[in-house]
Every structure is written in C-alpha cells, then in structure tokens.
Design a protein around this motif. Structure first.
Motif, PDB file in Angstrom:
ATOM      1  N   ARG A  53       0.836  -1.205   0.000  1.00  0.00           N
ATOM      2  CA  ARG A  53       0.000   0.000   0.000  1.00  0.00           C
ATOM      3  C   ARG A  53       0.868   1.252   0.000  1.00  0.00           C
ATOM      4  NH1 ARG A  53      -5.096   0.147   0.245  1.00  0.00           N
ATOM      5  NH2 ARG A  53      -5.225  -2.004   0.897  1.00  0.00           N
ATOM      6  N   LEU A  54       0.429   2.273  -0.771  1.00  0.00           N
ATOM      7  CA  LEU A  54       1.137   3.548  -0.845  1.00  0.00           C
ATOM      8  C   LEU A  54       0.616   4.496   0.221  1.00  0.00           C
ATOM      9  CD1 LEU A  54       1.120   4.142  -4.688  1.00  0.00           C
ATOM     10  CD2 LEU A  54       3.005   3.303  -3.283  1.00  0.00           C
ATOM     11  N   HIS A  55       1.547   5.177   0.886  1.00  0.00           N
ATOM     12  CA  HIS A  55       1.215   6.128   1.937  1.00  0.00           C
ATOM     13  C   HIS A  55       1.842   7.480   1.626  1.00  0.00           C
ATOM     14  CE1 HIS A  55      -0.390   3.134   4.774  1.00  0.00           C
ATOM     15  NE2 HIS A  55       0.568   2.348   4.330  1.00  0.00           N
ATOM     16  N   ALA A  56       1.248   8.548   2.131  1.00  0.00           N
ATOM     17  CA  ALA A  56       1.807   9.893   2.038  1.00  0.00           C
ATOM     18  C   ALA A  56       2.565  10.193   3.324  1.00  0.00           C
ATOM     19  CB  ALA A  56       0.695  10.915   1.840  1.00  0.00           C
ATOM     20  N   VAL A  57       3.649  10.964   3.197  1.00  0.00           N
ATOM     21  CA  VAL A  57       4.505  11.277   4.340  1.00  0.00           C
ATOM     22  C   VAL A  57       4.699  12.784   4.430  1.00  0.00           C
ATOM     23  CG1 VAL A  57       6.803  10.928   5.328  1.00  0.00           C
ATOM     24  CG2 VAL A  57       5.693   9.071   4.103  1.00  0.00           C
ATOM     25  N   SER A  58       4.599  13.314   5.645  1.00  0.00           N
ATOM     26  CA  SER A  58       4.855  14.741   5.878  1.00  0.00           C
ATOM     27  C   SER A  58       6.342  14.936   6.157  1.00  0.00           C
ATOM     28  CB  SER A  58       4.043  15.225   7.076  1.00  0.00           C
ATOM     29  OG  SER A  58       4.533  14.610   8.253  1.00  0.00           O
ATOM     30  N   ALA A 105       3.909   7.365   8.025  1.00  0.00           N
ATOM     31  CA  ALA A 105       2.990   8.005   7.092  1.00  0.00           C
ATOM     32  C   ALA A 105       2.041   8.925   7.847  1.00  0.00           C
ATOM     33  CB  ALA A 105       2.192   6.942   6.340  1.00  0.00           C
ATOM     34  N   LEU A 106       1.252   9.695   7.088  1.00  0.00           N
ATOM     35  CA  LEU A 106       0.242  10.559   7.709  1.00  0.00           C
ATOM     36  C   LEU A 106      -0.745   9.767   8.552  1.00  0.00           C
ATOM     37  CD1 LEU A 106      -0.529  13.024   4.786  1.00  0.00           C
ATOM     38  CD2 LEU A 106       0.882  13.430   6.801  1.00  0.00           C
ATOM     39  N   CYS A 107      -1.022   8.519   8.144  1.00  0.00           N
ATOM     40  CA  CYS A 107      -1.941   7.656   8.900  1.00  0.00           C
ATOM     41  C   CYS A 107      -1.226   6.937  10.044  1.00  0.00           C
ATOM     42  CB  CYS A 107      -2.605   6.651   7.963  1.00  0.00           C
ATOM     43  SG  CYS A 107      -1.437   5.436   7.309  1.00  0.00           S
ATOM     44  N   LEU A 108       0.065   7.259  10.241  1.00  0.00           N
ATOM     45  CA  LEU A 108       0.934   6.718  11.301  1.00  0.00           C
ATOM     46  C   LEU A 108       1.444   5.306  11.032  1.00  0.00           C
ATOM     47  CD1 LEU A 108      -0.754   8.183  14.498  1.00  0.00           C
ATOM     48  CD2 LEU A 108       1.063   9.158  13.075  1.00  0.00           C
ATOM     49  N   ALA A 109       1.218   4.766   9.842  1.00  0.00           N
ATOM     50  CA  ALA A 109       1.781   3.460   9.480  1.00  0.00           C
ATOM     51  C   ALA A 109       3.285   3.613   9.260  1.00  0.00           C
ATOM     52  CB  ALA A 109       1.128   2.937   8.204  1.00  0.00           C
ATOM     53  N   PRO A 110       4.088   2.613   9.647  1.00  0.00           N
ATOM     54  CA  PRO A 110       5.517   2.664   9.321  1.00  0.00           C
ATOM     55  C   PRO A 110       5.683   2.545   7.807  1.00  0.00           C
ATOM     56  CG  PRO A 110       4.956   0.563  10.330  1.00  0.00           C
ATOM     57  CD  PRO A 110       3.720   1.404  10.366  1.00  0.00           C
ATOM     58  N   VAL A 111       6.645   3.273   7.247  1.00  0.00           N
ATOM     59  CA  VAL A 111       6.811   3.287   5.796  1.00  0.00           C
ATOM     60  C   VAL A 111       8.267   3.095   5.393  1.00  0.00           C
ATOM     61  CG1 VAL A 111       4.807   4.757   5.342  1.00  0.00           C
ATOM     62  CG2 VAL A 111       7.024   5.809   5.772  1.00  0.00           C
ATOM     63  N   THR A 112       8.442   2.652   4.150  1.00  0.00           N
ATOM     64  CA  THR A 112       9.740   2.639   3.497  1.00  0.00           C
ATOM     65  C   THR A 112       9.771   3.862   2.599  1.00  0.00           C
ATOM     66  OG1 THR A 112       9.795   0.234   3.471  1.00  0.00           O
ATOM     67  CG2 THR A 112      11.234   1.367   1.915  1.00  0.00           C
ATOM     68  N   ARG A 115       6.895   9.043  -7.782  1.00  0.00           N
ATOM     69  CA  ARG A 115       6.078  10.139  -7.247  1.00  0.00           C
ATOM     70  C   ARG A 115       4.670   9.622  -6.974  1.00  0.00           C
ATOM     71  NH1 ARG A 115       5.982  13.437 -12.787  1.00  0.00           N
ATOM     72  NH2 ARG A 115       4.549  12.076 -13.837  1.00  0.00           N
ATOM     73  N   TRP A 116       3.933  10.341  -6.143  1.00  0.00           N
ATOM     74  CA  TRP A 116       2.571   9.966  -5.736  1.00  0.00           C
ATOM     75  C   TRP A 116       1.680   9.916  -6.969  1.00  0.00           C
ATOM     76  CZ3 TRP A 116       0.518   8.029  -1.485  1.00  0.00           C
ATOM     77  CH2 TRP A 116      -0.835   8.175  -1.220  1.00  0.00           C
ATOM     78  N   PRO A 117       1.022   8.791  -7.216  1.00  0.00           N
ATOM     79  CA  PRO A 117       0.175   8.674  -8.414  1.00  0.00           C
ATOM     80  C   PRO A 117      -1.195   9.323  -8.213  1.00  0.00           C
ATOM     81  CG  PRO A 117       0.083   6.666  -7.161  1.00  0.00           C
ATOM     82  CD  PRO A 117       1.057   7.568  -6.441  1.00  0.00           C
ATOM     83  N   GLU A 129      -3.516  -2.479  -8.758  1.00  0.00           N
ATOM     84  CA  GLU A 129      -3.455  -3.723  -7.982  1.00  0.00           C
ATOM     85  C   GLU A 129      -2.134  -3.883  -7.247  1.00  0.00           C
ATOM     86  OE1 GLU A 129      -4.346  -7.098 -10.373  1.00  0.00           O
ATOM     87  OE2 GLU A 129      -6.292  -6.326 -10.983  1.00  0.00           O
ATOM     88  N   ASP A 130      -1.028  -3.447  -7.873  1.00  0.00           N
ATOM     89  CA  ASP A 130       0.285  -3.598  -7.256  1.00  0.00           C
ATOM     90  C   ASP A 130       0.577  -2.523  -6.204  1.00  0.00           C
ATOM     91  OD1 ASP A 130       0.882  -5.809  -8.857  1.00  0.00           O
ATOM     92  OD2 ASP A 130       1.664  -4.524 -10.455  1.00  0.00           O
TER      93      ASP A 130
END
Length: 59
Positions: free
Chosen positions: A7-12, A21-28, A36-38, A43-44
């Motif tokens: 899943r793709l997340h946005a980061v501040s 991430a903004l939703c507080l999920a750990p991210v790579t 860049r953010w699509p 599906e992927d």
C-alpha cells in the motif's frame, strides 16, 4: 533499484524523520527521483485511503 510492494502512503516532513505516514503506518521511504505519488492506485500499488483523504484537496 528494487521497489517495495504494498500500500502507498503519504509522508509529511516529520514523517521523513520518523519513518511514519500521515496515517501513522511505518513506511519505506522512496527516492522522489525514481517515484512520485500517483493520481490513483492499481493492484500492485493500492493507495492508503486515510493518506489520500488527508492529502487530497478539498472542493
């Protein structure tokens, strides 16, 4: 470079330091030169709906 899947997340700015991430999920964090953010997910790379809601301009 091998891209991670999931899943793709946005980061501040703070998320860049904390790795969250903004939703507080750990991210790579991905290199913006390679990615860049699509406009929409697929599906992927499904988008995180919480991050999408927090980053999408309100009408």
């Amino acid at each position: 470079m091998a891209m991670p899947s999931g899943r793709l997340h946005a980061v501040s700015v703070a998320g860049l330091i904390l790795g969250r991430a903004l939703c507080l999920a750990p991210v790579t964090l991905l290199d913006p030169r390679d990615w860049r953010w699509p406009d929409d997910g697929d599906e992927d790379w499904p988008l995180c709906w919480i991050c999408l809601t927090l980053t999408h301009p309100r009408s």
